[in-house]
Scaffold this active site. Structure first.
Site, PDB file in Angstrom:
ATOM      1  N   LEU A   1       0.824  -1.213   0.000  1.00 26.26           N
ATOM      2  CA  LEU A   1       0.000   0.000   0.000  1.00 26.26           C
ATOM      3  C   LEU A   1       0.862   1.270   0.000  1.00 26.26           C
ATOM      4  O   LEU A   1       1.681   1.468   0.885  1.00 26.26           O
ATOM      5  CB  LEU A   1      -0.907  -0.004   1.246  1.00 26.26           C
ATOM      6  N   ASP A   2       0.649   2.123  -0.966  1.00 26.88           N
ATOM      7  CA  ASP A   2       1.311   3.440  -1.031  1.00 26.88           C
ATOM      8  C   ASP A   2       2.832   3.332  -1.087  1.00 26.88           C
ATOM      9  O   ASP A   2       3.535   4.272  -0.734  1.00 26.88           O
ATOM     10  CB  ASP A   2       0.915   4.316   0.174  1.00 26.88           C
TER      11      ASP A   2
END
Lengths: 279, 279, 279, 279
Positions: C221-222
């Protein structure tokens, strides 16, 4: 050129501005630049005003305090060159920048002394006829080392203590002792890259922007109220080392900006944040 | 860390890159960072390449020249600390910034001398054990004054002459004599506010941004090829004087950036513009 | 106006550029804009070149591949309007910006379809005669929902899938399926404020700058390779809500910038980073 | 969320703030965000304050006026969606940006109509169910054309008239008629590149930064009070055409920023400058 400044901080209530401005008007003072802010969450009131006219500081302070809610903090700051004390380690860019500024009327401050846990910046400080204190941390516990530093600080009367790339973590006791007076420059865009080697971290992450953050120091590492931040764009060809070199320009610019704001009495601490009247 | 650099500039024609890279490959060199640009209007070819490997500079240069169109300019620059000479007037911020950088390995250059038409910066320059030459323009014609300066410059071997807030207009003869070696910092975002008192002009116009421009000096005032520019936001409360003070930060940052680009051999002059390979 | 682009990526070795440029020269092609970079850590070679002249794409590709180290990735991209597919949730600013750009020749792309897990943006998409697919995640597992989305994507031939404020976390399987084609805009200056509610986090921390990050999506994530980032200054009076509103301008600008770089074939993925030739 | 705003402008004199704040306190109002500025040259006083509480607007206005110097301008602005009318020519980026913002609650304004001297943007405006008026300038004198436009404007009740890339010069009569209501976006960093083809001018000059300026329109071309400016970095490879394309992003961002400031009643005209309370 520079006017006296009144800073007020208190719990908000109706009529504060009316009370203050009426009081100042009756003292025959003119408000030439005035800003107020009420934090909508904490309901705290902040005010900075520049005044023109003749006055007795103590009389003004007394009459203002009488009109404000209990616990209000009022300051009346007369224009003067403030005194700053620098803590540094080995890097010259922030220190050099402040030495040049303060010795050439580009920053309204006097550097009363420089303390370092290394000896390598002594030559530079000596050039500017500024006291340099070498306080090695070798063979000392953190408490012992900070005691040495505190003792040196105690010899000077200073308004602010500036960590101009001082690379040692400070104890909670030390940060509490100088609460509200310690300003640090951190070499990253906080809260990204807290802690050591932020440029190495930035390199590893492949960011396209690096930054610097100047903040008040509290006991939580790199988590104090932020005064100023800025960034610069970087590219894939930067190494961790060239990022660190490029970042020095942002570091010294951000530190100078934060210091100028503090020296002009534009900064309030509001919990873990700042209120800055830069208008 | 730093690699040798080859800079080539010539009229564009097919096969140039093939010829150059084949020649370098046969010399057993590796190209680690390479950029080319063809100006679509002037049809001029520009190339900058960093090389790794062992070589005889003269052999390489000779063999490259043999493969390039007539009139090609080829440079092979070995890593070394370049020599710069500064011309200043009264302001300390750019001078001080360069003195700090060059004395602390933050800029890969040596300041061989500082020349000023005033004496007020002598103290600062002396601190850094750098020759300071006071060359007053009092009672001298422009030609006479520049003759004095040229004579001093002639005593030093320098790669670049930096006008670090030198506030005198230079004659065409002087700019031609040092063509391609003169780098100036102008205290505005050119072409806005050419000439004197740009901060006063900016104040009168009510701009919301001020800037600085570093450029090569040509005979046309403030119109030489631009190397770097940057800006900062300002507000209605700024006076002409506070704009000038704030602008000093941009001026010294832009000048340092332009100088670093030139010192790393990243800048080509392309008519009245520059080609900059910052990759 | 726009030239064909050759992108090459392979392990570095001496003579690569000589081999490539000789091959292209023999094919009677001119290289008008050419950039190379060797990652000094991974020893990976990246090249982007714009060519002029007449050629048979397959012949060129074949002859280049024959000259490159094993495992080299070569692309020859002819100028064309690329096809993009957008995934959105409820916010209109990035979607609207891309719809305006693509329908008015400000971005060299065609939006082939928009998929959303909500229905609220259908009206906006319909205005631009673009297929809108409502794919609710209600009562579906992540896998089931992504299967629906994949099925819709499968109906279109698209070069890039843009998460233009798509607020659902994607499974590792999904990110692997579209590896190198998924571009996201995250509403913070990564790696600060990973995850949900970054503006709330920024407000709580009292930062003076907010930002946005566009990156390739990977399973973490990210944490995918960053293409573009930018920031804006904010002040103490901003609420979390007004930060979010102000930040929309940065989000859409950064996403458009990252997309333009990708659409012009200027971006290479280099492990967890990007190499971007923007020259 | 949004509070009523009081704007006051008058000649400075002692006691103004005391008078105003006492008056508001007696009306049982709270001042939650308050800024004052006195222009040190013109001795003009500017104040913007946000109030909380219950009040009769006319009563407040009357009582404030009674306490202020003669000729004071006082406004009490209740929170409401303001009405804007757009003048455009052929470019879609600013228009499209405003249409998206206003139709999706990203800008607190309603676009009541769009007038253009060309017909090419009709399709875009129609999508958003907004009246579009084609007012060709063909075969009309400037006066005749402006008469047509004024007549259309007259049909609407609008707070601001936005020249969102309207490429015709306006007559003095027209600018006087709508004085203080006309906001323009100019596609350069004024005062650089006044007039036509600023990107061509920027290209010819070889600048490293391009910008945009939003300002009130006065009879002097491109010389009205500046509200907002911003810039972006550009490089040698940009053509005049690619500068113009890149610049669109700055143009629309700066126009939106200026408009938001005006819509939030943060802007005062101070001679040929602006005072902006953005705190």
């Amino acid at each position: 050129m520079i006017n006296p400044v009144i800073k007020i901080e208190c719990d908000d209530q109706k009529g504060i501005i009316a009370n203050i401005s009426t009081e100042l008007f009756q003292a025959d003072l003119n408000l030439v630049n005035n800003q107020e802010f009420v934090d909508p969450v904490s309901k705290r009131f902040f005010m900075r005003t520049e005044i023109e006219g003749e006055f007795q500081p103590e009389t003004i302070l007394k009459s203002l305090e009488a009109k404000l809610p209990e616990g209000a903090a009022v300051e009346l700051i007369l224009p003067r060159k403030k005194k700053i004390l620098l803590l540094v380690t080995k890097e010259a860019h922030c220190l050099g920048d402040l030495l040049i500024r303060c010795s050439h009327d580009e920053m309204n401050a006097e550097i009363v002394a420089v303390i370092s846990n290394h000896n390598s910046l002594k030559d530079l400080v000596d050039k500017f006829n500024t006291p340099f204190h070498f306080a090695s941390h070798q063979d000392l516990s953190r408490e012992e080392h900070e005691k040495v530093i505190s003792e040196i600080i105690g010899r000077y009367d200073c308004d602010l203590i500036v960590l101009a790339k001082y690379m040692r973590i400070l104890s909670e006791a030390f940060t509490l002792k100088y609460k509200g007076k310690l300003i640090n420059i951190h070499h990253s865009f906080l809260p990204a890259f807290v802690g050591a080697n932020p440029y190495r971290q930035a390199y590893e992450r492949g960011v396209k922007i690096i930054g610097a953050t100047s903040h008040f120091v509290t006991s939580a590492l790199d988590e104090g109220p932020i005064i100023a931040q800025d960034v610069m764009h970087v590219e894939h060809h930067h190494s961790a080392k060239s990022l660190a070199l490029a970042g020095k320009d942002i570091e010294k610019a951000v530190l100078a900006r934060a210091l100028n704001l503090a020296l002009e009495d534009r900064v309030f601490i509001n919990g873990n944040k700042t209120v800055i009247f830069d208008g």
